[in-house]
Design a protein around this motif. Structure first.
Motif, PDB file in Angstrom:
ATOM      1  N   LEU A  18      18.046 -30.219  -6.304  1.00  0.00           N
ATOM      2  CA  LEU A  18      17.515 -31.149  -5.306  1.00  0.00           C
ATOM      3  C   LEU A  18      16.796 -32.254  -6.058  1.00  0.00           C
ATOM      4  CD1 LEU A  18      17.060 -31.704  -2.276  1.00  0.00           C
ATOM      5  CD2 LEU A  18      14.940 -30.381  -2.456  1.00  0.00           C
ATOM      6  N   ARG A  19      17.361 -33.465  -5.993  1.00  0.00           N
ATOM      7  CA  ARG A  19      16.800 -34.583  -6.747  1.00  0.00           C
ATOM      8  C   ARG A  19      16.473 -35.745  -5.819  1.00  0.00           C
ATOM      9  NH1 ARG A  19      21.296 -33.458 -10.517  1.00  0.00           N
ATOM     10  NH2 ARG A  19      22.469 -35.011  -9.318  1.00  0.00           N
ATOM     11  N   ALA A  20      15.403 -36.463  -6.141  1.00  0.00           N
ATOM     12  CA  ALA A  20      15.106 -37.693  -5.418  1.00  0.00           C
ATOM     13  C   ALA A  20      16.286 -38.645  -5.568  1.00  0.00           C
ATOM     14  CB  ALA A  20      13.832 -38.333  -5.962  1.00  0.00           C
ATOM     15  N   SER A  21      16.699 -39.255  -4.450  1.00  0.00           N
ATOM     16  CA  SER A  21      17.906 -40.080  -4.438  1.00  0.00           C
ATOM     17  C   SER A  21      17.632 -41.391  -3.717  1.00  0.00           C
ATOM     18  CB  SER A  21      19.044 -39.331  -3.749  1.00  0.00           C
ATOM     19  OG  SER A  21      19.317 -38.097  -4.401  1.00  0.00           O
ATOM     20  N   ASP A  22      18.525 -42.351  -3.926  1.00  0.00           N
ATOM     21  CA  ASP A  22      18.372 -43.645  -3.267  1.00  0.00           C
ATOM     22  C   ASP A  22      18.531 -43.520  -1.753  1.00  0.00           C
ATOM     23  OD1 ASP A  22      18.065 -45.012  -5.725  1.00  0.00           O
ATOM     24  OD2 ASP A  22      20.240 -45.061  -5.986  1.00  0.00           O
ATOM     25  N   VAL A  23      19.451 -42.653  -1.344  1.00  0.00           N
ATOM     26  CA  VAL A  23      19.763 -42.506   0.074  1.00  0.00           C
ATOM     27  C   VAL A  23      19.882 -41.031   0.424  1.00  0.00           C
ATOM     28  CG1 VAL A  23      21.549 -42.895   1.838  1.00  0.00           C
ATOM     29  CG2 VAL A  23      20.954 -44.732   0.246  1.00  0.00           C
ATOM     30  N   GLY A  24      19.305 -40.643   1.557  1.00  0.00           N
ATOM     31  CA  GLY A  24      19.583 -39.344   2.142  1.00  0.00           C
ATOM     32  C   GLY A  24      20.725 -39.511   3.127  1.00  0.00           C
ATOM     33  N   PHE A  25      21.606 -38.527   3.213  1.00  0.00           N
ATOM     34  CA  PHE A  25      22.772 -38.598   4.107  1.00  0.00           C
ATOM     35  C   PHE A  25      22.813 -37.323   4.924  1.00  0.00           C
ATOM     36  CE2 PHE A  25      27.300 -40.473   4.239  1.00  0.00           C
ATOM     37  CZ  PHE A  25      27.532 -39.981   5.514  1.00  0.00           C
ATOM     38  N   LEU A  26      22.426 -37.447   6.192  1.00  0.00           N
ATOM     39  CA  LEU A  26      22.425 -36.288   7.083  1.00  0.00           C
ATOM     40  C   LEU A  26      23.716 -36.304   7.894  1.00  0.00           C
ATOM     41  CD1 LEU A  26      19.394 -35.065   9.210  1.00  0.00           C
ATOM     42  CD2 LEU A  26      21.751 -34.734   9.900  1.00  0.00           C
ATOM     43  N   PHE A  27      24.531 -35.270   7.698  1.00  0.00           N
ATOM     44  CA  PHE A  27      25.784 -35.136   8.430  1.00  0.00           C
ATOM     45  C   PHE A  27      25.484 -34.586   9.820  1.00  0.00           C
ATOM     46  CE2 PHE A  27      27.146 -35.452   4.119  1.00  0.00           C
ATOM     47  CZ  PHE A  27      28.412 -36.018   4.164  1.00  0.00           C
ATOM     48  N   GLY A  28      25.959 -35.304  10.839  1.00  0.00           N
ATOM     49  CA  GLY A  28      25.628 -34.963  12.218  1.00  0.00           C
ATOM     50  C   GLY A  28      26.041 -33.564  12.624  1.00  0.00           C
ATOM     51  N   THR A  29      25.345 -33.026  13.621  1.00  0.00           N
ATOM     52  CA  THR A  29      25.565 -31.667  14.077  1.00  0.00           C
ATOM     53  C   THR A  29      25.055 -31.504  15.494  1.00  0.00           C
ATOM     54  OG1 THR A  29      25.094 -29.326  13.590  1.00  0.00           O
ATOM     55  CG2 THR A  29      23.344 -30.914  13.119  1.00  0.00           C
ATOM     56  N   ARG A  30      25.591 -30.535  16.208  1.00  0.00           N
ATOM     57  CA  ARG A  30      25.025 -30.086  17.477  1.00  0.00           C
ATOM     58  C   ARG A  30      24.342 -28.732  17.305  1.00  0.00           C
ATOM     59  NH1 ARG A  30      24.852 -34.656  20.433  1.00  0.00           N
ATOM     60  NH2 ARG A  30      26.915 -35.492  20.914  1.00  0.00           N
ATOM     61  N   HIS A  31      24.539 -28.109  16.142  1.00  0.00           N
ATOM     62  CA  HIS A  31      23.975 -26.795  15.875  1.00  0.00           C
ATOM     63  C   HIS A  31      22.747 -26.935  14.991  1.00  0.00           C
ATOM     64  CE1 HIS A  31      27.752 -25.102  17.378  1.00  0.00           C
ATOM     65  NE2 HIS A  31      28.386 -25.962  16.606  1.00  0.00           N
ATOM     66  N   GLY A  32      21.690 -26.230  15.322  1.00  0.00           N
ATOM     67  CA  GLY A  32      20.514 -26.232  14.466  1.00  0.00           C
ATOM     68  C   GLY A  32      19.865 -27.586  14.302  1.00  0.00           C
ATOM     69  N   VAL A  33      19.883 -28.419  15.361  1.00  0.00           N
ATOM     70  CA  VAL A  33      19.352 -29.779  15.249  1.00  0.00           C
ATOM     71  C   VAL A  33      17.890 -29.771  14.803  1.00  0.00           C
ATOM     72  CG1 VAL A  33      18.748 -31.856  16.560  1.00  0.00           C
ATOM     73  CG2 VAL A  33      20.994 -30.793  16.865  1.00  0.00           C
ATOM     74  N   GLU A  34      17.092 -28.892  15.367  1.00  0.00           N
ATOM     75  CA  GLU A  34      15.677 -28.860  14.993  1.00  0.00           C
ATOM     76  C   GLU A  34      15.506 -28.517  13.518  1.00  0.00           C
ATOM     77  OE1 GLU A  34      11.491 -29.235  15.843  1.00  0.00           O
ATOM     78  OE2 GLU A  34      13.354 -30.010  16.712  1.00  0.00           O
ATOM     79  N   GLU A  35      16.265 -27.540  13.031  1.00  0.00           N
ATOM     80  CA  GLU A  35      16.168 -27.176  11.619  1.00  0.00           C
ATOM     81  C   GLU A  35      16.581 -28.345  10.717  1.00  0.00           C
ATOM     82  OE1 GLU A  35      16.914 -23.220  13.760  1.00  0.00           O
ATOM     83  OE2 GLU A  35      17.493 -25.318  13.998  1.00  0.00           O
ATOM     84  N   PHE A  36      17.617 -29.064  11.117  1.00  0.00           N
ATOM     85  CA  PHE A  36      18.052 -30.224  10.346  1.00  0.00           C
ATOM     86  C   PHE A  36      16.968 -31.300  10.318  1.00  0.00           C
ATOM     87  CE2 PHE A  36      22.177 -28.375  10.407  1.00  0.00           C
ATOM     88  CZ  PHE A  36      22.900 -29.003   9.409  1.00  0.00           C
ATOM     89  N   CYS A  37      16.390 -31.569  11.470  1.00  0.00           N
ATOM     90  CA  CYS A  37      15.378 -32.619  11.543  1.00  0.00           C
ATOM     91  C   CYS A  37      14.135 -32.247  10.750  1.00  0.00           C
ATOM     92  CB  CYS A  37      15.027 -32.900  13.002  1.00  0.00           C
ATOM     93  SG  CYS A  37      16.363 -33.701  13.924  1.00  0.00           S
TER      94      CYS A  37
END
Length: 205
Positions: A18-37
């Motif tokens: 897990l490295r600090a990056s220029d951009v985070g990319f969250l792939f959309g989902t309908r499952h586990g939305v709260e955990e993703f957020c």
């Protein structure tokens, strides 16, 4: 765990730093939305990215695009709207990257982006990274797998849905490679051929 299951898990769910990056990319989902957020918000608070791209369109079960649902929750958690880029048309992982990259390009200079931190389902992390490698090559990739199944990741084979999703990912990757949807990840092992029959038998026992 059956040895073949360990081989499959190591391929489908690779461990990336897990490295600090220029951009985070969250792939959309309908499952586990709260955990993703919660995961994305925690990463942002730690300074792991300065911009978060959230990609996901309308999918079955909700008329709102996945990205809008996730983005609204992230703002509730305290992320500033200016830190979010929402792509709301994608309906599959390839479109997530292709359309997401275009959405990001409309708001910033992509020549200044050299690293991407992928945030996605633990059971599909290999495919997310391979899709990025195919459609956005040259990026330094890191990953934050989100496990919303309620069991430890190492116990994936003991949970019916988790196991089903991991094995489904394993089965479909060769076809996706042949059709040009993905590119293999250098340094993270080759596709493990033919462990599935004995692995499936061990989970059914």
């Amino acid at each position: 765990m059956h040895p073949d299951l360990s081989v499959i898990a190591a391929y489908v769910m690779p461990e990336l730093p897990l490295r600090a990056s220029d951009v985070g990319f969250l792939f959309g989902t309908r499952h586990g939305v709260e955990e993703f957020c919660l995961a994305a918000h925690a990463l942002w608070e730690r300074g792991m990215f300065r911009v978060l791209l959230v990609s996901g369109g309308v999918t079955r079960g909700d008329t709102r695009p996945e990205a809008e649902v996730i983005g609204a929750r992230l703002v509730e958690l305290g992320m500033p709207p200016a830190a979010l880029v929402l792509e709301t048309a994608a309906t599959n992982t390839g479109e997530n990257v292709i359309l997401g990259r275009a959405a990001l390009a409309a708001q910033m200079d992509l020549s200044k982006v050299g690293s991407v931190l992928a945030i996605g389902k633990a059971c599909a992390m290999r495919r997310y990274l391979m899709t990025l490698e195919r459609h956005w090559p040259g990026m330094a990739l890191s990953g934050c797998p989100v496990n919303y199944f309620g069991v430890a990741t190492e116990c994936w084979h003991e949970h019916a849905e988790f196991r089903s999703r991991v094995l489904a990912e394993y089965e479909k990757i060769p076809g996706y490679l042949e059709r040009g949807f993905l590119s293999e990840l250098a340094g993270y092992g080759a596709y493990p051929r033919n462990p599935l029959a004995s692995a499936s038998a061990s989970t059914a026992a």
